[in-house]
Design an enzyme around this catalytic site. Structure first.
Site, PDB file in Angstrom:
ATOM      1  N   GLU A   7      -5.603 -13.785   7.364  1.00  0.00           N
ATOM      2  CA  GLU A   7      -4.569 -12.871   7.863  1.00  0.00           C
ATOM      3  C   GLU A   7      -4.553 -12.787   9.391  1.00  0.00           C
ATOM      4  O   GLU A   7      -3.539 -12.468   9.993  1.00  0.00           O
ATOM      5  CB  GLU A   7      -4.793 -11.483   7.258  1.00  0.00           C
ATOM      6  CG  GLU A   7      -3.672 -10.508   7.527  1.00  0.00           C
ATOM      7  CD  GLU A   7      -3.550  -9.455   6.433  1.00  0.00           C
ATOM      8  OE1 GLU A   7      -3.768  -9.787   5.252  1.00  0.00           O
ATOM      9  OE2 GLU A   7      -3.235  -8.308   6.764  1.00  0.00           O
ATOM     10  N   ASP A 102      -6.158 -10.577   3.567  1.00  0.00           N
ATOM     11  CA  ASP A 102      -6.849  -9.330   3.205  1.00  0.00           C
ATOM     12  C   ASP A 102      -6.639  -8.991   1.727  1.00  0.00           C
ATOM     13  O   ASP A 102      -5.611  -9.312   1.130  1.00  0.00           O
ATOM     14  CB  ASP A 102      -6.343  -8.158   4.055  1.00  0.00           C
ATOM     15  CG  ASP A 102      -6.790  -8.280   5.507  1.00  0.00           C
ATOM     16  OD1 ASP A 102      -7.548  -9.224   5.817  1.00  0.00           O
ATOM     17  OD2 ASP A 102      -6.370  -7.434   6.324  1.00  0.00           O
ATOM     18  N   TYR A 318     -13.634  -3.782  11.775  1.00  0.00           N
ATOM     19  CA  TYR A 318     -12.181  -3.641  11.762  1.00  0.00           C
ATOM     20  C   TYR A 318     -11.762  -2.167  11.719  1.00  0.00           C
ATOM     21  O   TYR A 318     -12.201  -1.421  10.844  1.00  0.00           O
ATOM     22  CB  TYR A 318     -11.663  -4.369  10.525  1.00  0.00           C
ATOM     23  CG  TYR A 318     -10.184  -4.603  10.512  1.00  0.00           C
ATOM     24  CD1 TYR A 318      -9.600  -5.409  11.470  1.00  0.00           C
ATOM     25  CD2 TYR A 318      -9.394  -4.040   9.536  1.00  0.00           C
ATOM     26  CE1 TYR A 318      -8.245  -5.626  11.448  1.00  0.00           C
ATOM     27  CE2 TYR A 318      -8.042  -4.261   9.503  1.00  0.00           C
ATOM     28  CZ  TYR A 318      -7.467  -5.054  10.469  1.00  0.00           C
ATOM     29  OH  TYR A 318      -6.140  -5.273  10.451  1.00  0.00           O
TER      30      TYR A 318
END
Length: 828
Positions: A7, A102, A318
């Site tokens: 991604e 993801d 993240y």
DNA sequence: GCAAGGTC
């Protein structure tokens, strides 16, 4: 050759690193990073690389009836051409493709988009799908060992959302904008997420406006045991048998006050003690991170932008996640150990010394990403800005807190009787600090109440009666708005803070905590009346249900979108009849947001207007009969504030210019001040002093800005900038080089005056600094630092054409890195 | 030029 698609670039790099055991080489294809090793290539997308839109024949707002958009086709076009090109170039040569986006609904859709791009150029190659919830050795390896297929139903669910959002959003946005004749950049937007959020803010404002305060009284007294004093509060039992402190009747309050004042002592009726466990907080998801950063003074957008930088630099995981449960393969003990030799060493050691290490868990356990925590990669503090470090420390300490022990409070409640009236005191003491030792962001203030026994007679002194009023509800702050959006299920972890920024940009809200503008109220009203669903969280919950049905195979994308389009048809049936009415209401509201007050010349209304050249000024609504105008500062977008000027009854104006935003105040006051202020001559003009006798003077302009300029203006345009705020003092010290006095700026609220010095030297230094900063930006200084420079009012190289930037670099080449660091320190 | 959702 096998092609792996992720991604984002970061994920591609890390997956390549794991699967190649560090052996991958990096190259670029069409300007995009590709990681390659033993027969495999890995490329990262940038989220969606294709976007949904209407075909071009629908793009002219005036030619197309908004209602036509409801049944218009929608098409997907590449929005990131370079990435699409790179992907397709690699796909041609691939004999196997693995989609590793993801592990959530949007990731499935992004994966399906990649699949379609692959198919366009290669209709044979097998395409597989792998799913893992964190990019760790174990998870990635086992996912690749056992690949699965793309879940096309799940992707279709996401696609239905795209279609419905576009159709509703675009059709209604165009309708409102056209009816109010607001096109171009000031269009009037509505959408499934932004409009319910706006309604939340507007509804709160309605409550505040409708609020009528009530009077009440509260009573306090000081009690004393063994010469230690503590405060107690009066209470009584209300009609429902509940304990109450507020007295709603002044006579009752006076009577109780009289009793307390006369009593002289109080007898302890009861003493109760209890201990309460104060458990450490759950791991950070995005919303809770934003909230914690908010309590340190960061706006939601700023907090996310810093987190983004820390993530890209590799210091934290993240930052966009819903997960509040650490994954199984996070070894908390090992991660703590990584901090042993850092400034957090003592805290890390003390946590490692605990008997057990069991992390807290929140309610949400998702597959997308782990909760936000620090990585083993410890940053060099000098490379981070102060803000970045503060946020990094917050993330580290939150991780510490989640593995720390609980805290324990001891509560002590004392009730005493003073001639038949009751008094109470609640004490609390932190008997075990627990996680507060490593997480100092929560309030741990104690309230001291001494040990007393039942039957003790306490001296009572200084009875106080305080008259109070009930307060209106509080506005939502940014982080509370985001929390509320999350609990209503609108927006996502990645978009909620952007939605708030959008509301600011569209002129719907202003200030912090945000307040709705008149336009916002009108838009919400119009939507409530004609398209209730679009301002309701219900639209999202129904969409979620439909998406679940599509993912489960119970409904098809076509059924769901057709149903939604029919609903929108019915909305337009109603809307079209009321077009003029709606437009008028919106236009009135827009005008109200630009209205300053009465024109001093003709009594009509002064408005903020825009000239043909795009600059803003204040003009009279009675134009062309009345030609009264006032200038406004040249930087930023003007915003009319609620506050008014006592002298002219005009609203104050704030100039929105990102981080350089300032309050200009009443424009008439500013103009009068400028007219009244005498120019202060400080020396000869360096341009025309010798030949024409021009002199330099400190001048104040009607726009509120100040400068040192030539008295022969406009014949001579020599000028030097001065700060907008503070009193400018001319000292007796003179600059040898320019023969001008040194200036000092004294600003209210600042302890130290700013020694600006000779205005020419100051300006030269300023220009020099600007160049140096440009060089730093060129040298690859991080975006956070660049942002800071912008905050300091400096144009960065980022804004310059690359040729200019290179020229600039050349001009200042020969500068050592040390110098750069020194300048940077000065800038900080 | 419209939305919301990814990512930078």
């Amino acid at each position: 050759m096998e092609l792996i698609v992720t991604e984002k670039n970061n994920a591609a790099r890390r997956i390549a690193d794991i699967l190649s055991e560090g052996g991958a080489t990096t190259s670029t294809t069409a300007g995009v990073n590709v990681y390659e090793w033993g027969g495999r290539r890995c490329i990262g997308l940038s989220g969606h690389v294709v976007g949904m839109d209407f075909p071009p024949e629908y793009s002219d707002w005036r030619d197309v009836e908004p209602a036509e958009l409801v049944h218009a086709d929608v098409v997907k076009e590449p929005t990131q051409e370079d990435i699409v090109n790179a992907l397709q170039r690699l796909a041609r040569e691939a004999d196997n493709v693995v989609i590793a986006t993801d592990y959530d609904r949007e990731g499935e859709l992004i994966g399906k988009e990649a699949y379609e791009l692959v198919r366009e150029v290669n209709d044979e190659v097998p395409v597989q799908r792998v799913r893992f919830s964190s990019i760790t050795e174990n998870e990635v390896r086992s996912a690749f060992a056992d690949p699965d297929d793309i879940d096309f139903d799940l992707a279709a669910a996401g696609e239905a959302r795209q279609i419905i959002d576009l159709v509703w959003g675009a059709a209604l946005t165009r309708f409102l904008s056209l009816s109010a004749r607001q096109m171009g950049e000031d269009f009037i937007s509505v959408g499934r997420v932004q409009s319910p959020t706006l309604k939340l803010i507007v509804d709160k404002e309605r409550e505040i406006e409708a609020f009528e305060p009530d009077d009440y009284w509260e009573l306090f007294a000081d009690l004393e045991k063994n010469s230690t004093e503590f405060e107690a509060q009066y209470f009584y039992e209300d009609e429902d048998g509940n304990e109450a402190e507020r007295v709603w009747n002044e006579d009752d309050a006076e009577a109780a006050f009289e009793t307390l004042r006369e009593a002289g002592e109080a007898v302890v009726q009861s003493v109760s003690r209890r201990t309460r466990s104060d458990d450490p907080p759950a791991p950070f998801n995005t919303t809770q991170f934003i909230r914690a950063a908010g309590s340190l003074g960061y706006s939601a957008g700023r907090a996310m932008s810093i987190a983004e930088d820390l993530y890209t630099a590799g210091y934290i995981t993240y930052p966009r996640t819903d997960n509040t449960v650490y994954p199984d393969d996070l070894d908390e003990r090992e991660l703590l150990g990584e901090f042993a030799n850092t400034v957090f060493g003592d805290d890390a050691e003390s946590l490692l010394d605990q008997d057990s290490l069991s992390p807290t868990e929140g309610d949400e356990e998702t597959t997308d990403h782990p909760p936000i925590h620090p990585t083993p990669d410890f940053p060099d503090r000098n490379k981070l800005s102060e803000d970045e470090w503060e946020v990094y420390e917050l993330v580290v300490r939150r991780f510490f807190a989640t593995v720390a022990e609980n805290a324990v409070w001891e509560h002590l409640r004392v009730v005493a009787d003073a001639d038949g009236e009751s008094l109470k005191a609640n004490g609390k003491r932190l008997v075990k600090a627990g996680y507060h030792e490593v997480y100092p962001y929560f309030n741990t203030s104690e309230n001291f109440v001494p040990d007393v026994d039942e039957g003790d007679e306490l001296a009572l002194s200084d009875a106080r009666l305080e008259a109070k009023q009930t307060q209106p509800p509080r506005r939502y702050g940014q982080s509370r708005l985001i929390e509320t959006m999350e609990s209503m299920g609108i927006g996502t972890k990645s978009t909620r803070h952007n939605t708030l920024e959008k509301l600011y940009d569209r002129g719907y809200i202003e200030g912090d905590p945000p307040r709705p503008t008149t336009l916002a109220k009108a838009v919400v009203e119009a939507a409530e009346e004609y398209a209730d669903l679009v301002v309701s969280e219900q639209m999202t919950s129904e969409l979620e249900a439909d998406m679940t049905a599509i993912a489960d195979g119970g409904k098809t994308l076509a059924e769901v979108t057709e149903e939604s389009r029919e609903m929108l048809d019915r909305v337009f049936d109603e809307l079209t009849d009321s077009r003029n009415e709606i437009g008028e209401h919106l236009r009135d509201s827009l005008k109200a947001d630009k209205t300053l007050g009465p024109c001093p010349d003709c009594g009509d209304t002064l408005l903020v207007r825009r000239s043909r050249t795009g600059s803003y000024f204040v003009g009279c609504d009675g134009y062309p009969e009345c030609r009264f105008t006032l200038p406004l500062p040249s930087t930023g977008e003007p915003l009319v504030l609620e506050e008014t000027c006592d002298e002219h009854d005009l609203h104050e104006v704030k100039m929105l210019a990102g981080r350089d935003t300032f309050v200009h105040g009443c424009p008439l006051c500013a103009a009068e001040e400028a007219d009244e202020s005498e120019d202060r001559v400080i020396g000869a003009c360096p341009d025309c002093g010798d030949e024409e006798g021009g002199e330099l003077a400190i001048k104040q302009l009607q726009t509120g800005s100040r400068l040192v300029g030539c008295t022969r203006y406009p014949d001579c345009e020599y000028s030097l900038p001065l700060p907008r705020r503070g009193d400018i003092e001319v000292t007796d010290e003179y600059c040898d080089e320019h023969d001008l006095p040194e200036l000092v700026v004294r600003d209210e609220g600042e302890d130290e005056p700013w020694e600006l010095g000779c205005p020419i030297c100051n300006y030269e230094e300023y220009q020099q600094r600007q160049r140096q900063r440009g060089l730093e930006a060129l040298n690859g200084i991080g975006p956070a630092t660049a942002e800071k420079l912008e905050a300091a009012g400096v144009e960065t190289v980022g804004d310059m054409a690359s040729a200019d930037a290179e020229a600039l670099a050349e001009e200042v080449s020969g500068v050592s890195e040390e110098n750069v660091r020194e300048w940077q320190a000065q800038a900080d």
